[in-house]
Motif scaffolding. Structure first.
Motif, PDB file in Angstrom:
ATOM      1  N   ASP A   1       0.950  -9.482   6.512  1.00 54.59           N
ATOM      2  CA  ASP A   1      -0.102  -8.487   6.672  1.00 54.59           C
ATOM      3  C   ASP A   1       0.541  -7.150   7.006  1.00 54.59           C
ATOM      4  N   PRO A   2       0.704  -6.257   6.032  1.00 54.48           N
ATOM      5  CA  PRO A   2       1.360  -4.971   6.299  1.00 54.48           C
ATOM      6  C   PRO A   2       0.607  -4.088   7.285  1.00 54.48           C
ATOM      7  N   SER A   3      -0.648  -4.399   7.592  1.00 48.13           N
ATOM      8  CA  SER A   3      -1.409  -3.568   8.526  1.00 48.13           C
ATOM      9  C   SER A   3      -1.084  -3.863   9.977  1.00 48.13           C
ATOM     10  N   LEU A   4      -0.366  -4.940  10.253  1.00 51.91           N
ATOM     11  CA  LEU A   4      -0.012  -5.306  11.620  1.00 51.91           C
ATOM     12  C   LEU A   4       1.388  -4.820  11.947  1.00 51.91           C
ATOM     13  N   ASP A   5       1.589  -4.400  13.219  1.00 50.50           N
ATOM     14  CA  ASP A   5       2.899  -3.928  13.625  1.00 50.50           C
ATOM     15  C   ASP A   5       3.924  -5.050  13.646  1.00 50.50           C
TER      16      ASP A   5
ATOM     17  N   SER B   1       0.827  -1.213   0.000  1.00 48.77           N
ATOM     18  CA  SER B   1       0.000   0.000   0.000  1.00 48.77           C
ATOM     19  C   SER B   1       0.855   1.255   0.000  1.00 48.77           C
ATOM     20  N   ALA B   2       1.987   1.235   0.710  1.00 40.27           N
ATOM     21  CA  ALA B   2       2.863   2.404   0.750  1.00 40.27           C
ATOM     22  C   ALA B   2       3.495   2.655  -0.618  1.00 40.27           C
TER      23      ALA B   2
ATOM     24  N   ALA C   1      -5.998  -6.024  -6.831  1.00 36.21           N
ATOM     25  CA  ALA C   1      -7.359  -6.410  -6.475  1.00 36.21           C
ATOM     26  C   ALA C   1      -7.397  -7.399  -5.317  1.00 36.21           C
ATOM     27  N   GLY C   2      -6.225  -7.655  -4.715  1.00 33.02           N
ATOM     28  CA  GLY C   2      -6.170  -8.650  -3.649  1.00 33.02           C
ATOM     29  C   GLY C   2      -6.896  -8.203  -2.404  1.00 33.02           C
ATOM     30  N   GLN C   3      -7.486  -9.156  -1.687  1.00 32.78           N
ATOM     31  CA  GLN C   3      -8.164  -8.875  -0.438  1.00 32.78           C
ATOM     32  C   GLN C   3      -7.165  -8.912   0.700  1.00 32.78           C
ATOM     33  N   PRO C   4      -7.424  -8.219   1.805  1.00 32.96           N
ATOM     34  CA  PRO C   4      -6.525  -8.284   2.951  1.00 32.96           C
ATOM     35  C   PRO C   4      -6.387  -9.715   3.428  1.00 32.96           C
TER      36      PRO C   4
ATOM     37  N   ALA D   1       8.115 -13.749  12.836  1.00 31.36           N
ATOM     38  CA  ALA D   1       8.043 -12.360  13.274  1.00 31.36           C
ATOM     39  C   ALA D   1       9.090 -11.611  12.475  1.00 31.36           C
ATOM     40  N   VAL D   2       8.937 -10.333  12.410  1.00 24.87           N
ATOM     41  CA  VAL D   2       9.796  -9.546  11.544  1.00 24.87           C
ATOM     42  C   VAL D   2      11.253  -9.731  11.950  1.00 24.87           C
TER      43      VAL D   2
END
Length: 693
Positions: A576-580, A493-494, A675-678, A618-619
């Motif tokens: 999941d880029p939305s998670l820290d 997204s970024a 068009a991918g879903q989260p 984990a990252v």
């Protein structure tokens, strides 16, 4: 009006000397095409010119004076109106004062023997205002180069070049040089979106000072080389600023109200070294350093910048029609050509080749530029607020030009790109962003500080573009992008938001050109204005190489080479880029991709060295090695009739892929598609494996 005062009319008279005083109250010159005042291109005007020339009895000469103002009006671009292209800024009293001193030959010889300049020039210029509309400048330049006036200017310029060449290349060790003492106060350059519009870019160049000195150095090379005599010119620029006035802003472009600052208070120091006398064939070296460059750019400012480039600098927004042909057709053209030839023949002719000493052989590098900046920061903003913050440390900008090649490069010893959506810019603008203690996903690209000392000699980010003329085969253009020791987190997204920022605004209400018009306009930026008014660094040879060819020349474009190198780096694809804190896939190793093309034939070579694929829970924490370090190569060649693809493993391939790993791959690939879903929550249990057949 002009007047000459008799010798010593109001001052001392030296025996045998002569003093001439010339005064010009006002002078106006109108540039008209044949047909009358309705076809006026522009008006040059000057006022309050005072010049005093003193001829000394021993042979010296001095010239001094001042000019009240010099203005240039464009009367052909805006229908029924005019605008000032050049003039004094508001509040300035006088345009410039000047002093030129050339002592007697005996004093000049003594100065040259002591490695000092034998003549001097002192110039003080007030704040000037330049409104640059590229098509109008080109029309005036073209007018001055045509007909009798063009012949006069061409012959005069040729004579000046011959004289300058004879001075620089006479082989004398104590060649002549002028001592420069120049100060310019805060020039203002306006780049309007339209010639009569208030929106555009406003550049305040701050204060400019130019000084020089003569130096004798030992030439570099095997055995130390011989001594070189150099004219070292230092240019200091202080408090440069760049602002933008958007279409919805209020006030005139030169006013301060309504302006949004993009770059402020930048200092730059340039050193120009050129050989004189027997060293005239030495390559010209331009080196420089500057302060930290901090730039803030919104989406509206970026669109305005691109609009100014395409409509103004590239000439795509010029609505003025070309001057109509003069009455008389070919007969008039023949008469003008004959008049031009007669005028050229009447001028003093430059020395012949036999009379003029040949200049020394050109050096391998004709011109070289090296500019160093401690840091560069770019902050991007969109409609939702802060978007990205990019920081580069130890930035070097270089250029090399010779008779048959040109190389341009940008490199950085350290870099960091941070996602600022939702969090805003970090504190301490202008310094390197601190490593995030929370989510690594906010750091989209960053270099490892532990590896930066080693990367100081081989930059962690390097981009270079070169053009080389190949005898009998056109030319070859190469672009090389090298990344070393860099971590990349691909938050889709970024990166999409950044791509949207640099994409052209849609809707047609912004006044920008269409995609086709913009491509056509951007193909011409160096073909006219820059070649006529830019610095000598932009040579005619480079103009021909950069400008796009005509359609019938497409087949002779020459080769195009693109190289992308990724060394000792890591690319992380989060689940999941939305998670820290999230798992994902990490790709490590070195990859080099080379694309070559000539006409419609394309060849792509990709090599992977020590590449491994890891799955992280984990990252940054390794849990499973999916692909052990391996070496692979890919070769693709394609043309209008045949395409071929080869994939080869240079070492044994060890791959261990579980069902959960495969599920992770599919989730990441789905999230990467537009068009991918989260993806589902990381803590959720994966679906059960299918039953065995």
């Amino acid at each position: 009006t002009a007047a000459a005062a008799a010798p010593a009319a109001d001052g001392e008279q030296r025996a045998g000397g002569l003093r001439v005083l010339a005064q010009l109250q006002a002078l106006s010159v109108s540039l008209n095409v044949q047909g009358g005042a309705a076809q006026q291109l522009g008006v040059f005007a000057m006022r309050e010119l005072v010049t005093e020339v003193s001829f000394l009895p021993e042979g010296g000469m001095s010239v001094s004076g001042q000019l009240g103002n010099l203005t240039v009006q464009d009367t052909s671009t805006v229908a029924g109106g005019e605008y000032e292209m050049l003039g004094l800024r508001e509040g300035a009293q006088s345009l410039l004062t000047f002093e030129y001193d050339s002592p007697a030959e005996e004093a000049r010889a003594a100065a040259r023997a002591a490695l000092r300049c034998d003549t001097s020039l002192r110039l003080r210029m007030s704040s000037v205002r330049v409104s640059y509309w590229h098509p109008a400048v080109m029309r005036i330049v073209g007018y001055l180069q045509e007909g009798v006036l063009g012949a006069l200017m061409s012959a005069t310029a040729s004579t000046v070049v011959q004289v300058a060449r004879s001075v620089l290349a006479d082989g004398a060790e104590d060649a002549s040089a002028i001592a420069l003492d120049i100060e310019v106060g805060s020039p203002l350059v306006l780049l309007p979106f339209e010639p009569d519009s208030s929106d555009g870019l406003r550049g305040d160049l701050g204060s400019i000072a130019v000084h020089n000195s003569l130096e004798r150095r030992t030439a570099a090379g095997p055995g130390g080389g011989g001594a070189e005599l150099l004219d070292c010119i230092v240019v200091a620029i202080e408090r440069m600023q760049l602002s933008a006035l958007l279409p919805e802003g209020e006030g005139a472009l030169e006013a301060t109200g309504g302006l949004s600052q993009m770059i402020e208070d930048v200092s730059l120091r340039l050193s120009v070294e050129r050989g004189v006398g027997a060293s005239a064939g030495r390559a010209t070296l331009i080196s420089g350093s500057g302060s930290e460059l901090v730039c803030t750019c919104s989406k509206a400012q970026y669109d305005l910048l691109m609009g100014v480039v395409s409509r103004n600098l590239a000439g795509g927004g010029d609505a003025a029609s070309a001057p109509p042909p003069a009455a008389g057709g070919e007969e008039a053209s023949t008469e003008r050509a004959a008049a031009a030839d007669s005028a050229a023949a009447a001028l003093p002719q430059p020395p012949s080749q036999e009379e003029t000493p040949a200049p020394p052989a050109a050096a391998a590098v004709v011109r070289r530029l090296d500019l160093v900046l401690p840091a560069v920061e770019l902050a991007l903003e969109d409609g939702g607020g802060p978007l990205l913050l990019a920081w580069m440390g130890g930035v070097r900008i270089g250029a090399r030009q010779s008779a048959d090649s040109a190389v341009y490069s940008v490199s950085s010893a350290a870099l960091a790109v941070q996602d600022c959506r939702g969090d805003g810019y970090p504190s301490g603008r202008g310094t390197r962003p601190a490593d995030s203690t929370g989510s690594r996903l906010k750091r989209l690209l960053w270099s490892d500080p532990a590896a930066e000392p080693a990367a100081a000699s081989s930059a962690q980010l390097s981009v270079s573009h070169s053009v080389e003329r190949l005898p009998g085969r056109g030319h070859e253009a190469s672009t090389v992008v090298s990344v070393c020791g860099v971590h990349i987190t691909y938050a889709a997204s970024a990166f999409r938001a950044a791509a949207d920022f640099f994409s052209r605004s849609e809707g047609g209400g912004d006044g920008l050109l269409s995609a086709e018009e913009e491509a056509e306009a951007l193909a011409r930026p160096l073909s006219g204005p820059i070649g006529a008014v830019a610095s000598p660094m932009v040579s005619p040879m480079v103009e021909r190489l950069v400008s796009l060819p005509e359609e019938e020349e497409v087949a002779d474009l020459g080769r195009r080479v693109l190289v992308l190198s990724l060394e000792a780096s890591e690319v992380f694809l989060p689940r999941d880029p939305s998670l820290d804190s999230t798992g994902g896939i990490a790709l490590r190793g070195a990859i080099c991709v080379k694309r070559r093309g000539s006409g419609r034939d394309v060849q792509v070579d990709a090599d992977a060295f020590g590449v491994q694929l890891l799955v992280c829970d984990a990252v940054g924490e390794q849990t499973t090695t999916v692909l052990a370090p391996t070496q692979m190569s890919l070769r693709f060649s394609g043309g209008p009739r045949r395409s071929e693809l080869k994939l080869r493993a240079e070492s044994p391939v060890e791959c261990c892929l579980s069902y959960s790993d495969w599920t992770l791959f599919t989730q990441i690939l789905t999230a990467l598609s537009p068009a991918g879903q989260p993806p589902p929550d990381e803590g959720a249990a994966p679906p059960p494996p299918p039953s065995s057949p």
